[in-house]
Write a protein that holds these residues in place. Structure first.
Motif, PDB file in Angstrom:
ATOM      1  N   PRO A  58       0.814  -1.206   0.000  1.00 39.49           N
ATOM      2  CA  PRO A  58       0.000   0.000   0.000  1.00 39.49           C
ATOM      3  C   PRO A  58       0.858   1.272   0.000  1.00 39.49           C
ATOM      4  N   VAL A  59       0.572   2.156  -0.946  1.00 41.75           N
ATOM      5  CA  VAL A  59       1.269   3.438  -1.053  1.00 41.75           C
ATOM      6  C   VAL A  59       0.225   4.543  -1.069  1.00 41.75           C
ATOM      7  N   THR A  60       0.433   5.549  -0.250  1.00 39.48           N
ATOM      8  CA  THR A  60      -0.481   6.683  -0.174  1.00 39.48           C
ATOM      9  C   THR A  60       0.278   7.960  -0.515  1.00 39.48           C
ATOM     10  N   HIS A  61      -0.326   8.789  -1.355  1.00 40.57           N
ATOM     11  CA  HIS A  61       0.205  10.128  -1.649  1.00 40.57           C
ATOM     12  C   HIS A  61      -0.694  11.136  -0.944  1.00 40.57           C
ATOM     13  N   TRP A  62      -0.111  12.243  -0.478  1.00 39.49           N
ATOM     14  CA  TRP A  62      -0.915  13.251   0.220  1.00 39.49           C
ATOM     15  C   TRP A  62      -0.497  14.659  -0.168  1.00 39.49           C
ATOM     16  N   LEU A  63      -1.435  15.569   0.058  1.00 34.45           N
ATOM     17  CA  LEU A  63      -1.212  16.991  -0.153  1.00 34.45           C
ATOM     18  C   LEU A  63      -2.012  17.722   0.915  1.00 34.45           C
ATOM     19  N   VAL A  64      -1.328  18.560   1.692  1.00 33.70           N
ATOM     20  CA  VAL A  64      -1.962  19.382   2.724  1.00 33.70           C
ATOM     21  C   VAL A  64      -1.624  20.824   2.384  1.00 33.70           C
ATOM     22  N   ARG A  65      -2.654  21.661   2.236  1.00 33.44           N
ATOM     23  CA  ARG A  65      -2.439  23.043   1.806  1.00 33.44           C
ATOM     24  C   ARG A  65      -3.050  24.010   2.809  1.00 33.44           C
ATOM     25  N   HIS A  66      -2.214  24.953   3.279  1.00 32.66           N
ATOM     26  CA  HIS A  66      -2.663  26.000   4.198  1.00 32.66           C
ATOM     27  C   HIS A  66      -3.704  26.868   3.484  1.00 32.66           C
ATOM     28  N   PRO A  67      -4.742  27.345   4.198  1.00 35.38           N
ATOM     29  CA  PRO A  67      -5.798  28.117   3.538  1.00 35.38           C
ATOM     30  C   PRO A  67      -5.309  29.409   2.885  1.00 35.38           C
ATOM     31  N   GLU A  68      -4.223  29.972   3.370  1.00 32.93           N
ATOM     32  CA  GLU A  68      -3.667  31.189   2.777  1.00 32.93           C
ATOM     33  C   GLU A  68      -2.394  30.886   1.982  1.00 32.93           C
ATOM     34  N   ASP A  69      -2.182  29.620   1.650  1.00 29.33           N
ATOM     35  CA  ASP A  69      -1.012  29.163   0.893  1.00 29.33           C
ATOM     36  C   ASP A  69       0.315  29.535   1.550  1.00 29.33           C
ATOM     37  N   LEU A  70       0.351  29.575   2.884  1.00 28.19           N
ATOM     38  CA  LEU A  70       1.611  29.842   3.580  1.00 28.19           C
ATOM     39  C   LEU A  70       2.559  28.656   3.453  1.00 28.19           C
ATOM     40  N   TYR A  71       1.998  27.461   3.353  1.00 32.75           N
ATOM     41  CA  TYR A  71       2.819  26.268   3.158  1.00 32.75           C
ATOM     42  C   TYR A  71       2.011  25.220   2.405  1.00 32.75           C
ATOM     43  N   THR A  72       2.724  24.302   1.795  1.00 32.36           N
ATOM     44  CA  THR A  72       2.140  23.102   1.208  1.00 32.36           C
ATOM     45  C   THR A  72       2.962  21.928   1.709  1.00 32.36           C
ATOM     46  N   PHE A  73       2.276  20.919   2.245  1.00 28.87           N
ATOM     47  CA  PHE A  73       2.926  19.717   2.747  1.00 28.87           C
ATOM     48  C   PHE A  73       2.491  18.582   1.833  1.00 28.87           C
ATOM     49  N   MET A  74       3.455  17.924   1.193  1.00 28.44           N
ATOM     50  CA  MET A  74       3.123  16.863   0.257  1.00 28.44           C
ATOM     51  C   MET A  74       4.095  15.705   0.408  1.00 28.44           C
ATOM     52  N   GLY A  75       3.710  14.584  -0.107  1.00 24.83           N
ATOM     53  CA  GLY A  75       4.605  13.442  -0.050  1.00 24.83           C
ATOM     54  C   GLY A  75       3.890  12.147  -0.349  1.00 24.83           C
ATOM     55  N   PHE A  76       4.582  11.066  -0.080  1.00 28.52           N
ATOM     56  CA  PHE A  76       4.006   9.740  -0.243  1.00 28.52           C
ATOM     57  C   PHE A  76       4.644   8.814   0.769  1.00 28.52           C
ATOM     58  N   GLY A  77       3.961   7.732   1.070  1.00 29.00           N
ATOM     59  CA  GLY A  77       4.497   6.790   2.036  1.00 29.00           C
ATOM     60  C   GLY A  77       4.026   5.382   1.771  1.00 29.00           C
ATOM     61  N   MET A  78       4.886   4.461   2.099  1.00 24.36           N
ATOM     62  CA  MET A  78       4.593   3.040   1.996  1.00 24.36           C
ATOM     63  C   MET A  78       5.046   2.401   3.297  1.00 24.36           C
ATOM     64  N   PHE A  79       4.193   1.604   3.904  1.00 26.87           N
ATOM     65  CA  PHE A  79       4.526   0.954   5.169  1.00 26.87           C
ATOM     66  C   PHE A  79       4.696  -0.536   4.926  1.00 26.87           C
ATOM     67  N   SER A  80       5.763  -1.091   5.469  1.00 25.33           N
ATOM     68  CA  SER A  80       5.951  -2.539   5.411  1.00 25.33           C
ATOM     69  C   SER A  80       6.533  -2.999   6.738  1.00 25.33           C
ATOM     70  N   GLY A  81       6.235  -4.215   7.085  1.00 31.84           N
ATOM     71  CA  GLY A  81       6.728  -4.750   8.354  1.00 31.84           C
ATOM     72  C   GLY A  81       7.161  -6.192   8.212  1.00 31.84           C
ATOM     73  N   LYS A  82       8.008  -6.614   9.132  1.00 35.37           N
ATOM     74  CA  LYS A  82       8.516  -7.987   9.078  1.00 35.37           C
ATOM     75  C   LYS A  82       8.806  -8.447  10.504  1.00 35.37           C
ATOM     76  N   VAL A  83       8.359  -9.630  10.828  1.00 35.29           N
ATOM     77  CA  VAL A  83       8.659 -10.242  12.118  1.00 35.29           C
ATOM     78  C   VAL A  83       9.754 -11.274  11.892  1.00 35.29           C
ATOM     79  N   ASN A  84      10.803 -11.194  12.689  1.00 33.61           N
ATOM     80  CA  ASN A  84      11.899 -12.146  12.581  1.00 33.61           C
ATOM     81  C   ASN A  84      12.011 -12.865  13.921  1.00 33.61           C
ATOM     82  N   MET A  85      11.459 -14.071  13.987  1.00 33.63           N
ATOM     83  CA  MET A  85      11.449 -14.819  15.248  1.00 33.63           C
ATOM     84  C   MET A  85      12.857 -15.287  15.637  1.00 33.63           C
ATOM     85  N   LEU A  86      13.738 -15.524  14.665  1.00 34.91           N
ATOM     86  CA  LEU A  86      15.099 -15.949  14.983  1.00 34.91           C
ATOM     87  C   LEU A  86      15.864 -14.850  15.720  1.00 34.91           C
ATOM     88  N   GLU A  87      15.614 -13.591  15.331  1.00 35.69           N
ATOM     89  CA  GLU A  87      16.290 -12.463  15.979  1.00 35.69           C
ATOM     90  C   GLU A  87      15.435 -11.837  17.073  1.00 35.69           C
TER      91      GLU A  87
END
Length: 122
Positions: A58-87
């Motif tokens: 799963p990959v999500t892209h986002w955009l957050v925009r200030h109402p007066e355009d003082l900043y724009t926060f954007m990006g994307f993220g992918m989360f993955s996990g792994k369990v290692n019982m040996l370690e």
């Protein structure tokens, strides 16, 4: 707009950390179905847009925009996990990038983090 570079980095770090609570308290679950979108407007007028752009992983892209355009926060993220019982550990990884653009005054870009939890069973 903050002119001191060190103070600006501090403010960006505070912005990112302060936003972490939102990822744990969204009122609508974001089900990772390809193409699903989510948009909202916060009480202060900030616009938020999300889109699921990949299903496995799963990959999500986002955009957050200030109402007066003082900043724009954007990006994307992918989360993955792994369990290692040996370690005896769980490793998680958030691939992606966060970019904050300060109304043409400069950008801050940061990669998402990798974390590891060890000694789960003692």
């Amino acid at each position: 707009m903050e002119k001191n570079p060190l103070q600006r980095v501090k403010l960006v770090a505070a912005f990112v950390i302060a936003g972490l609570h939102g990822s744990a308290s969204l009122s609508k679950p974001f089900n990772p179905i390809l193409g699903e979108t989510y948009s909202a407007k916060w009480k202060d007028g900030t616009s938020v847009y999300l889109e699921q752009t990949n299903h496995h992983p799963p990959v999500t892209h986002w955009l957050v925009r200030h109402p007066e355009d003082l900043y724009t926060f954007m990006g994307f993220g992918m989360f993955s996990g792994k369990v290692n019982m040996l370690e005896n550990c769980v490793r998680t990884r958030r691939n992606g990038v966060n970019i904050v653009d300060f109304q043409g005054e400069g950008c801050s870009e940061q990669s998402l983090v990798r974390s590891s939890t060890e000694s789960l069973i003692s």
